[in-house]
Every structure is written in C-alpha cells, then in structure tokens.
Design a protein around this motif. Structure first.
Motif: not given
Length: 248
Positions: A29-40, A65-74
């Motif tokens: 969840e931290a990685a997802v939230e981080a990507l959303m903050r950056l993308a905004a 270990d959590l995601f293989p790529s930036k797109g996978a975070v989506l």
C-alpha cells in the motif's frame, strides 16, 4: 517540568518534542500511495522505480519483492480499490433491479478512486497513446470488474460472460473519461454518463442473447458433425501432438 532542561548557566530550555508518527501502512500500500503522490506532481514518464521506492520508504530490494515494474503498481492500486468496494455493505441492493445494483457498485468504485483523481488524470493522458500499456491495463480491469459484477450479483460465466465483462470494462472506462474532467461535487455529468453506458450495454447484451438463440440450431449441427468425425489413432496422436505444425 518534564519538558524543560537547564543549561550550565541554569537557564531553562524547552526540550524539542518528538514528532508524532502515525501507524505504518503495509509496504504494498505504501508503494501504491507513493506512486500516486509522485504521479500527481510530475509526468508519468519521468517517474522511475527508484523514485517510488524512496517515496515509499522502501529499498529497491523490498520494492522488487512487491512489484516487478512501475505499471504493476497500478495493478496494486486496482486491487486496493477492489477491496474498498468489496468491503462495503451491499446487502441493501439485493432487492434493486440489476441496472441499479451495477450503477451503485460502479459509483462506489469512483468514490474510492476520488483521492487519486489528480494522479489518475495525469496517468490517463500519458498512457492514451501507448497501446501496449492500454492492453495491459485492460487485463487488469477485466480482473477487477469480474468482482464488481459479482458484488452487483451479476453472473459472468457462460457463453456470453466474457462479452458481458468486457462490455462493463469499456463502459466504465468511458465513464472515467467524463469523471476525470467532472469538477461538480455532485458528479451529475458522471452519473448521467454511467447510466447511459449501462443502458447501452443492456441493449448490446439483449442483441447478443437474441443472436445466440437464433444460431443455436446451427451450433447443434456443428457439434453433431464434430462428434461423428473419425478419431485419430493413438499412434497418430503420438506423432502429431506437441507440434502444431506436424498436422500440416
């Protein structure tokens, strides 16, 4: 006083208060939230996986270990949204018509997406000209909307299940296009678009059901002919199976 200290000269000094720390969220969840903050705040194509890891307080090894790529975070965001919708109580919809149940579930999904609206708007614009990314996101959406339809009590199995599922994915994507530019807190334009898309989908499914009923005799004849064709010997199967080109 507990929060005071004294200098060697005896002058009291206020001790620095420790910063308050909130509950730590799970790494995914931290990685997802981080990507959303950056993308905004910055262009999608400028965001690197190292940026996401740093923003989330993760090492690259932990991120890998959590995601293989930036797109996978989506995809991780999609699963978070699924969970928020599915955790909601939908028992009050049980007696509603199918259209109303689906409308309510999809509006709940938009409500769950609201905190990320700025980021999603920027991402949508960035990926609009990338067909490979759009195809990958369609696969993510198919998985998500299978559960959205289940939450609305709509079956996705059977001969027309895949058509029904893809239709809802397209209808929701078109609705999101309106939602991204709808600044009205009441979301009047968004709700009107969603209602229109659901009604269009209903008409499409009615035509598909009619076509399936009309072609039922032809499909029965085709199955009968297939059942009557000669069976290959086990030797022939051994020679051809495993290499599709061997039957040419």
């Amino acid at each position: 006083m507990d929060n005071e200290a004294s200098t060697p000269q005896g002058t009291p000094v206020i001790a620095a208060a420790k910063p308050a720390t909130g509950p730590k969220i799970p790494p995914r969840e931290a990685a997802v939230e981080a990507l959303m903050r950056l993308a905004a705040e910055q262009p999608w194509n400028d965001i690197e996986i190292g940026d996401i890891a740093r923003e989330a307080g993760l090492s690259l090894a932990e991120f890998r270990d959590l995601f293989p790529s930036k797109g996978a975070v989506l995809g991780g965001l999609a699963r978070m949204l699924d969970r928020k919708v599915l955790d909601g109580d939908t028992t009050d919809l049980a007696e509603e018509p199918t259209r109303e149940r689906l409308f309510d579930v999809l509006m709940r999904r938009l409500d769950a997406m609201a905190p990320y609206k700025t980021a999603l708007r920027r991402i949508a614009y960035a990926l609009r000209g990338d067909p490979l990314s759009m195809l990958a996101l369609n696969g993510v959406a198919l998985n998500s909307h299978r559960f959205m339809l289940a939450a609305a009590g709509i079956n996705t199995e059977g001969p027309l299940g895949r058509l029904k599922l893809q239709g809802v994915v397209i209808a929701f994507a078109r609705t999101v296009e309106t939602w991204l530019d709808d600044e009205d807190p009441a979301l009047a334009r968004t709700m009107a678009r969603l209602d229109k898309e659901i009604r269009n989908g209903e008409r499409l499914m009615e035509r598909a059901e009619d076509a399936r009923r009309l072609t039922a005799p032809l499909r029965a004849i085709g199955r009968s002919l297939l059942d009557r064709r000669p069976r290959r010997s086990s030797a022939t199967r051994d020679e051809t199976d495993g290499d599709p080109a061997a039957v040419i």
